[in-house]
Design a protein around this motif. Structure first.
Motif, PDB file in Angstrom:
ATOM      1  N   ARG A 431      -5.753 -53.984  30.050  1.00  0.00           N
ATOM      2  CA  ARG A 431      -6.594 -52.873  30.500  1.00  0.00           C
ATOM      3  C   ARG A 431      -5.710 -51.631  30.568  1.00  0.00           C
ATOM      4  NH1 ARG A 431      -9.362 -56.465  29.542  1.00  0.00           N
ATOM      5  NH2 ARG A 431     -10.933 -57.508  30.803  1.00  0.00           N
ATOM      6  N   GLN A 432      -6.288 -50.491  30.185  1.00  0.00           N
ATOM      7  CA  GLN A 432      -5.495 -49.263  30.212  1.00  0.00           C
ATOM      8  C   GLN A 432      -5.656 -48.606  31.576  1.00  0.00           C
ATOM      9  OE1 GLN A 432      -7.644 -50.136  27.595  1.00  0.00           O
ATOM     10  NE2 GLN A 432      -5.800 -51.054  26.726  1.00  0.00           N
ATOM     11  N   ARG A 433      -5.233 -49.338  32.617  1.00  0.00           N
ATOM     12  CA  ARG A 433      -5.445 -48.840  33.975  1.00  0.00           C
ATOM     13  C   ARG A 433      -4.197 -49.035  34.826  1.00  0.00           C
ATOM     14  NH1 ARG A 433     -10.653 -48.326  33.097  1.00  0.00           N
ATOM     15  NH2 ARG A 433     -11.631 -50.109  32.087  1.00  0.00           N
ATOM     16  N   TYR A 434      -4.204 -48.327  35.946  1.00  0.00           N
ATOM     17  CA  TYR A 434      -3.068 -48.394  36.857  1.00  0.00           C
ATOM     18  C   TYR A 434      -3.136 -49.606  37.784  1.00  0.00           C
ATOM     19  CZ  TYR A 434      -0.356 -47.445  41.072  1.00  0.00           C
ATOM     20  OH  TYR A 434       0.491 -47.563  42.139  1.00  0.00           O
ATOM     21  N   TRP A 435      -4.258 -49.791  38.455  1.00  0.00           N
ATOM     22  CA  TRP A 435      -4.295 -50.747  39.562  1.00  0.00           C
ATOM     23  C   TRP A 435      -4.534 -52.176  39.062  1.00  0.00           C
ATOM     24  CZ3 TRP A 435      -1.913 -51.116  43.702  1.00  0.00           C
ATOM     25  CH2 TRP A 435      -2.346 -51.869  44.787  1.00  0.00           C
ATOM     26  N   GLY A 436      -3.464 -52.722  38.469  1.00  0.00           N
ATOM     27  CA  GLY A 436      -3.517 -54.078  37.966  1.00  0.00           C
ATOM     28  C   GLY A 436      -2.089 -54.585  37.850  1.00  0.00           C
ATOM     29  N   ALA A 437      -1.956 -55.839  37.458  1.00  0.00           N
ATOM     30  CA  ALA A 437      -0.616 -56.393  37.291  1.00  0.00           C
ATOM     31  C   ALA A 437      -0.049 -55.928  35.943  1.00  0.00           C
ATOM     32  CB  ALA A 437      -0.675 -57.909  37.338  1.00  0.00           C
ATOM     33  N   PRO A 438       1.096 -55.252  35.942  1.00  0.00           N
ATOM     34  CA  PRO A 438       1.661 -54.789  34.674  1.00  0.00           C
ATOM     35  C   PRO A 438       1.922 -55.964  33.726  1.00  0.00           C
ATOM     36  CG  PRO A 438       2.747 -53.715  36.501  1.00  0.00           C
ATOM     37  CD  PRO A 438       1.874 -54.791  37.102  1.00  0.00           C
ATOM     38  N   ILE A 439       1.626 -55.731  32.462  1.00  0.00           N
ATOM     39  CA  ILE A 439       1.921 -56.753  31.462  1.00  0.00           C
ATOM     40  C   ILE A 439       3.419 -56.668  31.188  1.00  0.00           C
ATOM     41  CG2 ILE A 439       1.487 -57.486  29.086  1.00  0.00           C
ATOM     42  CD1 ILE A 439      -1.359 -56.401  29.404  1.00  0.00           C
ATOM     43  N   PRO A 440       4.158 -57.751  31.413  1.00  0.00           N
ATOM     44  CA  PRO A 440       5.628 -57.665  31.478  1.00  0.00           C
ATOM     45  C   PRO A 440       6.295 -57.671  30.105  1.00  0.00           C
ATOM     46  CG  PRO A 440       4.926 -59.898  31.913  1.00  0.00           C
ATOM     47  CD  PRO A 440       3.677 -59.113  31.699  1.00  0.00           C
ATOM     48  N   PHE A 441       5.980 -56.687  29.305  1.00  0.00           N
ATOM     49  CA  PHE A 441       6.592 -56.597  27.989  1.00  0.00           C
ATOM     50  C   PHE A 441       7.164 -55.209  27.767  1.00  0.00           C
ATOM     51  CE2 PHE A 441       3.872 -60.247  27.488  1.00  0.00           C
ATOM     52  CZ  PHE A 441       4.652 -61.095  26.721  1.00  0.00           C
ATOM     53  N   VAL A 442       8.049 -55.165  26.765  1.00  0.00           N
ATOM     54  CA  VAL A 442       8.744 -53.927  26.442  1.00  0.00           C
ATOM     55  C   VAL A 442       8.653 -53.745  24.937  1.00  0.00           C
ATOM     56  CG1 VAL A 442      11.107 -53.078  26.190  1.00  0.00           C
ATOM     57  CG2 VAL A 442      10.289 -53.838  28.425  1.00  0.00           C
ATOM     58  N   HIS A 443       8.446 -52.510  24.514  1.00  0.00           N
ATOM     59  CA  HIS A 443       8.405 -52.218  23.080  1.00  0.00           C
ATOM     60  C   HIS A 443       9.746 -51.626  22.661  1.00  0.00           C
ATOM     61  CE1 HIS A 443       4.033 -52.790  23.066  1.00  0.00           C
ATOM     62  NE2 HIS A 443       4.078 -52.228  24.254  1.00  0.00           N
ATOM     63  N   CYS A 444      10.400 -52.350  21.765  1.00  0.00           N
ATOM     64  CA  CYS A 444      11.735 -51.925  21.349  1.00  0.00           C
ATOM     65  C   CYS A 444      11.697 -51.616  19.849  1.00  0.00           C
ATOM     66  CB  CYS A 444      12.731 -53.056  21.627  1.00  0.00           C
ATOM     67  SG  CYS A 444      14.355 -52.769  20.917  1.00  0.00           S
ATOM     68  N   ASP A 445      12.271 -50.519  19.472  1.00  0.00           N
ATOM     69  CA  ASP A 445      12.259 -50.122  18.063  1.00  0.00           C
ATOM     70  C   ASP A 445      12.932 -51.167  17.178  1.00  0.00           C
ATOM     71  OD1 ASP A 445      10.804 -47.876  18.281  1.00  0.00           O
ATOM     72  OD2 ASP A 445      12.524 -46.514  18.494  1.00  0.00           O
ATOM     73  N   SER A 446      13.966 -51.817  17.686  1.00  0.00           N
ATOM     74  CA  SER A 446      14.658 -52.802  16.854  1.00  0.00           C
ATOM     75  C   SER A 446      14.099 -54.203  17.030  1.00  0.00           C
ATOM     76  CB  SER A 446      16.154 -52.847  17.171  1.00  0.00           C
ATOM     77  OG  SER A 446      16.563 -51.732  17.877  1.00  0.00           O
ATOM     78  N   CYS A 447      13.737 -54.586  18.269  1.00  0.00           N
ATOM     79  CA  CYS A 447      13.361 -55.978  18.503  1.00  0.00           C
ATOM     80  C   CYS A 447      11.847 -56.200  18.520  1.00  0.00           C
ATOM     81  CB  CYS A 447      13.933 -56.473  19.822  1.00  0.00           C
ATOM     82  SG  CYS A 447      15.688 -56.152  19.992  1.00  0.00           S
ATOM     83  N   GLY A 448      11.072 -55.120  18.513  1.00  0.00           N
ATOM     84  CA  GLY A 448       9.625 -55.295  18.568  1.00  0.00           C
ATOM     85  C   GLY A 448       9.143 -55.539  19.994  1.00  0.00           C
ATOM     86  N   LEU A 449       8.175 -56.451  20.124  1.00  0.00           N
ATOM     87  CA  LEU A 449       7.612 -56.746  21.440  1.00  0.00           C
ATOM     88  C   LEU A 449       8.495 -57.787  22.144  1.00  0.00           C
ATOM     89  CD1 LEU A 449       5.039 -56.146  23.184  1.00  0.00           C
ATOM     90  CD2 LEU A 449       4.137 -58.303  22.285  1.00  0.00           C
ATOM     91  N   VAL A 450       9.074 -57.398  23.273  1.00  0.00           N
ATOM     92  CA  VAL A 450      10.027 -58.269  23.965  1.00  0.00           C
ATOM     93  C   VAL A 450       9.576 -58.499  25.409  1.00  0.00           C
ATOM     94  CG1 VAL A 450      12.441 -58.572  24.622  1.00  0.00           C
ATOM     95  CG2 VAL A 450      11.860 -57.225  22.599  1.00  0.00           C
ATOM     96  N   PRO A 451       9.508 -59.760  25.841  1.00  0.00           N
ATOM     97  CA  PRO A 451       9.152 -60.003  27.242  1.00  0.00           C
ATOM     98  C   PRO A 451      10.279 -59.570  28.184  1.00  0.00           C
ATOM     99  CG  PRO A 451       9.663 -62.068  26.123  1.00  0.00           C
ATOM    100  CD  PRO A 451       9.689 -61.000  25.078  1.00  0.00           C
ATOM    101  N   GLU A 452       9.911 -59.132  29.353  1.00  0.00           N
ATOM    102  CA  GLU A 452      10.897 -58.792  30.382  1.00  0.00           C
ATOM    103  C   GLU A 452      11.634 -60.075  30.770  1.00  0.00           C
ATOM    104  OE1 GLU A 452      13.240 -57.109  32.008  1.00  0.00           O
ATOM    105  OE2 GLU A 452      11.790 -55.460  32.015  1.00  0.00           O
ATOM    106  N   LYS A 453      12.891 -59.922  31.197  1.00  0.00           N
ATOM    107  CA  LYS A 453      13.652 -61.105  31.648  1.00  0.00           C
ATOM    108  C   LYS A 453      13.043 -61.634  32.936  1.00  0.00           C
ATOM    109  CE  LYS A 453      18.146 -59.655  29.916  1.00  0.00           C
ATOM    110  NZ  LYS A 453      19.319 -58.875  30.299  1.00  0.00           N
ATOM    111  N   ILE A 454      12.989 -62.963  33.045  1.00  0.00           N
ATOM    112  CA  ILE A 454      12.390 -63.586  34.222  1.00  0.00           C
ATOM    113  C   ILE A 454      13.038 -63.072  35.504  1.00  0.00           C
ATOM    114  CG2 ILE A 454      12.032 -65.791  35.427  1.00  0.00           C
ATOM    115  CD1 ILE A 454      10.221 -65.600  33.026  1.00  0.00           C
ATOM    116  N   GLU A 455      14.376 -62.927  35.477  1.00  0.00           N
ATOM    117  CA  GLU A 455      15.049 -62.501  36.714  1.00  0.00           C
ATOM    118  C   GLU A 455      14.719 -61.065  37.106  1.00  0.00           C
ATOM    119  OE1 GLU A 455      16.571 -63.646  33.969  1.00  0.00           O
ATOM    120  OE2 GLU A 455      18.444 -62.572  33.536  1.00  0.00           O
ATOM    121  N   ASN A 456      14.131 -60.310  36.165  1.00  0.00           N
ATOM    122  CA  ASN A 456      13.744 -58.934  36.503  1.00  0.00           C
ATOM    123  C   ASN A 456      12.335 -58.825  37.061  1.00  0.00           C
ATOM    124  OD1 ASN A 456      16.208 -58.053  35.682  1.00  0.00           O
ATOM    125  ND2 ASN A 456      15.522 -57.384  33.651  1.00  0.00           N
ATOM    126  N   LEU A 457      11.638 -59.949  37.108  1.00  0.00           N
ATOM    127  CA  LEU A 457      10.262 -59.919  37.615  1.00  0.00           C
ATOM    128  C   LEU A 457      10.290 -59.798  39.138  1.00  0.00           C
ATOM    129  CD1 LEU A 457       8.583 -62.656  35.390  1.00  0.00           C
ATOM    130  CD2 LEU A 457       8.746 -60.187  35.009  1.00  0.00           C
TER     131      LEU A 457
END
Length: 822
Positions: A431-457
């Motif tokens: 959902r393109q909204r604020y009040w929700g649980a963030p989807i724990p991914f990162v967009h990286c130019d070199s690696c593409g779609l990367v999940p956040e590290k578990i320890e950073n959750l």
RNA sequence: GCGGAUGUGGUGAAAUUGGUAUACACGCUAGACUUAGGAUCUAGUGCCUUUGGCGUGGAGGUUCGACUCCUCUCAUCCGUACCA
């Protein structure tokens, strides 16, 4: 005793405060952590913290609480938790309207509603309460999402969403009013946008098959609805090759497209093919002006209408000026675009056989397209079974058999294959909204779609946002989305979409089962979940029959397969409650027809509120609100309270049935009838209204007699039966009269109470009730018939008895016809 | 449109699952008690053209007998995938 004193004597406020304090002090409703006791997990769907509780909540929790208290009384280890479904749009809407932060708004609402609920005396476990917006909850949810991604169940894809250019935001369907944005009234566009999807279709077969394990435990209509929703169908998939001229016309961009049909048997009856308005070929045709401008505009408008609007509208379509080749006959077939073809199902393209499909027929009729019959039978469109005709070598074959044969033939020729399709679509969770649980991914130019590290959750929401309704606040935040790639440590962009709130409500039942002391270490604890799940009784609104229940079933199965637990189905038994109505309409603020539960509790007490909601209608039905009926519920409790003066304190006396008056015997029958009813009501039917009525009848019957023993026994049993419904007053009276001993024992029905020495037979003549006869219990059938004929002599004059029916203990029916010659 | 449900007195509803339709409660009527009644108690209360007839949304059907089973039909509600 004067009436005034009676009125003073039942004081719900005092009694309820007293017992609620006792329960608090004793922590009476915390389940035991020993995982060996017999258990019951009773769960009412958790509420959205909208601000105040409404009558629907009272009903939901009164039902769940009655069941929980019933099992606690039977010595079960009972888990009866509550939490808050705390993310969602209303918090953002409130933020826009009242300039208040969603987090503040949500937690304040929770505090307020918690007080309202506790005034109802509900037996919730307090230590297990949480809100789904707690970062501790989000943290584990994000881990699950990452694991699902690893397992290949979460993917990203582009689809169309409702878009308001003015607000620069995606709109929920409910925010679209007649094609316009609810806030700014700008016309809503359909826009392509990438989103995250959970592959629920991978589980479609299991979700469908396991519905069988829920038979008799879930309402059958819910099982049917879920089955239809999943919509498994077996059919044929094949390609339509474009004709050479059409290929040329389309600039060589397209060769063919795929269609799916469940009616392979009618394949020789194809007279046109139809594409969804958003099909790539249609798009190309429109964009390259291969149809008249006027028509192109209509097609664009069609593509811009919502799916539901299109289906509801009259059939509409346009010839695309291209043709395809029939895979078996080689005929050229015209291609149309049509509003009844859905992009979301079967690839957005169909073969049309108007002779044997109602929609195809209607369309062909409207646009004067050819109709070719291929199954012998009645009037067109003919959709029943029959023998094939006009179908080459399949002629004269039964169509059900031809279905298999044609698929087999096409597989053999390598021009098609059997395929199973589902109506079910994959679950869009972003959902393109604020009040929700963030989807724990990162967009990286070199690696593409990367999940956040578990320890950073958890990936936590930033607090400093401005919520205006325009755009996604996370996307507009100055710094939040800038991060480093968890894989290569280069600069990267954080995903700004948040999760659908259905995700939170898909695993809360597992979280509740996990001991709170472990909440920091694990998301859900395997041993705890294996012990407590499935939920022995789940209670919630019928409006959740499909989406929430299907998603929760799916999520539970996925977490099982990821090794978190061993449970197949989260909800063992389900009770779907009806809505609370006022003047036949759903209670809502906009209609101004709400009843405030707080005011009700203040005026009458929680016991009355609970009794009324359970008495007014069976839980499965809609409940029509009625103020004066609430008075009636209050009067009954007061009457019950008053009758404590009839009881011999703390002493159940032995009753000699043979010495009792007729009235006392009747009273005992009524009391034991209520008792006999109770286990079925609390465990299965949930027809609390009939149990309450039976208790009222019992009390009315007790009032007509004066035997002390019968009174004492009656009150002893009635209090036991009603304790789950009106716990405060029942505990108060029971403590005073019986030291609460009557809540400990499992009460047994005494059969001798029901023994009768005479039986009343109804006499029916010609199907109409005409008389009654009372006979002693061991009268023979012949004697009963004789008595019945005597009693009904008046109606038997000049009649010949054709048939005599005796239903034991109930009635005699004499079928008659006039005597001949009269 | 599609899928699912619901429909019984003035009102909320009950009916042992094919066997006395309207239990229980609200409301209403009359009466009692009362300075008073939004309290309590008692009696009555499906409808009608009342020696009888009709009645479970409507129309048919099956059956000795239908609220209950079958066919058709009408109305309302829930869901319809980004409300929860």
């Amino acid at each position: 005793m004067s009436n005034r004193i009676i009125i003073m004597s039942y004081n719900p406020q005092e009694i309820e405060a007293k017992w609620q304090k006792i329960w608090d002090d004793e922590e009476a409703f915390e389940p035991s952590d020993s995982l060996t006791q017999k258990k019951k997990y009773i769960l009412s769907m958790f509420p959205y913290p909208s601000g105040r509780i409404h009558m629907g909540h009272v009903r939901n929790y009164a039902i769940g609480d009655a069941i929980a208290r019933y099992y606690r009384k039977q010595d079960y280890n009972v888990l009866h938790p509550i939490g808050w479904d705390a993310f969602g749009m209303p918090a953002e809407n409130a933020a826009i309207k009242y300039k208040q932060h969603p987090k503040k708004w949500t937690y304040e609402n929770i505090d307020y509603m918690k007080k309202e609920l506790s005034a109802l005396g509900l037996s919730f476990s307090k230590t297990r309460e949480f809100a789904t917006c707690d970062e501790l909850y989000t943290r584990w949810e994000q881990e699950f999402i990452i694991k699902m991604h690893e397992a290949g169940l979460l993917y990203r894809e582009s689809t169309t969403v409702n878009w308001c250019e003015e607000c620069h935001t995606v709109l929920a369907n409910e925010q679209v009013e007649e094609g316009c944005c609810w806030r700014c009234e700008n016309e809503v566009q359909l826009k392509e946008m990438p989103g995250y999807y959970l592959d629920i279709i991978k589980y479609a077969d299991e979700l469908l098959d396991d519905l069988q394990t829920l038979e008799e435990k879930w309402p059958s209509q819910v099982l049917t609805m879920q089955g239809n929703w999943i919509g498994r169908s077996q059919g044929l998939e094949f390609d339509f090759e474009l004709s050479p001229q059409s290929k040329a016309k389309l600039g060589g961009k397209f060769d063919k497209y795929t269609v799916f049909t469940t009616r392979a048997d009618t394949i020789y009856g194809i007279s046109y093919s139809a594409l969804a308005a958003e099909h790539q070929i249609v798009k190309y045709i429109v964009e390259n002006s291969l149809v008249e401008d006027k028509i192109a505009k209509k097609i664009v408008a069609m593509a811009n209408a919502s799916e539901r609007d299109r289906i509801q509208a009259d059939k509409e379509g346009y010839a695309l000026g291209i043709t395809v080749i029939h895979p078996l006959t080689g005929e050229e077939i015209p291609v149309w675009t049509a509003n009844f073809v859905l992009a979301s199902y079967g690839g957005g393209a169909v073969m049309a056989v108007p002779a044997h499909d109602e929609r195809d027929f209607e369309f062909a009729h409207k646009y004067d397209l050819p109709i070719k019959r291929v199954i012998c039978g009645g009037e067109l469109p003919y959709i029943d079974e029959g023998l094939l005709e006009n179908s080459a070598e399949f002629n004269a074959m039964k169509n059900t058999k031809a279905k298999e044969k044609i698929i087999a033939f096409m597989e053999q020729e390598n021009i098609g294959k059997g395929k199973i399709n589902f109506k079910l679509r994959n679950w869009g969770v972003s959902r393109q909204r604020y009040w929700g649980a963030p989807i724990p991914f990162v967009h990286c130019d070199s690696c593409g779609l990367v999940p956040e590290k578990i320890e950073n959750l958890p990936v936590a929401l930033p607090d400093d946002v401005e919520i205006t309704g325009a755009g996604n606040p996370l996307d507009k935040h100055a710094t939040w989305k800038y991060c480093t790639c968890p894989k290569c440590s280069k600069d990267a962009i954080r995903e700004t979409d948040t999760l659908d709130t259905f995700v939170q409500s898909s695993w809360y039942q597992l979280r509740f089962a996990t001991q709170p002391s472990k909440w920091h270490e694990v998301g859900i604890d395997k041993a705890d979940v294996n012990y407590w799940l499935g939920v022995d009784q789940y209670i919630g609104g019928i409006e959740h029959a499909i989406l929430h229940l299907l998603y929760a079933r799916f999520f539970t199965k996925v977490l099982r397969d990821l090794g978190y637990h061993d449970i197949d189905e989260p909800f063992e038994r389900l009770l779907t409650q009806g809505m609370v109505l006022m003047d036949g309409a759903k209670m809502s603020k906009s209609k101004g027809n709400t009843v405030d539960p707080d005011a009700l509790v203040q005026k009458y007490g929680a016991d009355t509120a609970r009794l009324f909601t359970l008495f007014a209608a069976p839980p499965q039905k809609e409940l029509e609100w009625n103020d004066s009926a609430v008075d009636g519920a209050f009067r009954f409790i007061r009457k019950l309270y008053d009758r404590k003066s009839k009881v011999e304190h703390r002493a159940l006396v032995e009753i000699d049935q043979s010495t009792l008056s007729k009235e006392s015997k009747t009273a005992r029958v009524k009391v034991y009838e209520a008792l006999q009813k109770s286990s079925n009501v609390y465990e299965k039917s949930f027809a609390f209204n009939t149990l309450i009525a039976a208790c009222m009848e019992a009390l009315n019957a007790l009032d007509k007699q004066d035997d002390l023993g019968v009174w004492t026994e009656g009150i002893y049993i009635i209090l036991n039966l009603l304790e789950p419904i009106i716990p405060h007053v029942a505990n108060e009276l029971s403590e005073e009269l019986f030291d609460r001993e009557n809540f400990k024992a499992v009460l047994e029905v005494k059969d001798e109470v029901f023994v009768k020495d005479s039986i009343l037979y109804m006499v029916m003549i010609g199907g109409k009730k005409r008389a009654e006869v009372e006979v002693s219990a061991n009268t023979s059938q012949e004697e009963i018939l004789t008595a019945a004929k005597e009693a009904g002599a008046k109606w038997l004059k000049n009649m010949q008895i054709v048939k005599e029916i005796v239903v034991p203990n109930k009635l005699v029916n004499l079928a008659v016809k006039p005597k001949i010659g009269k």
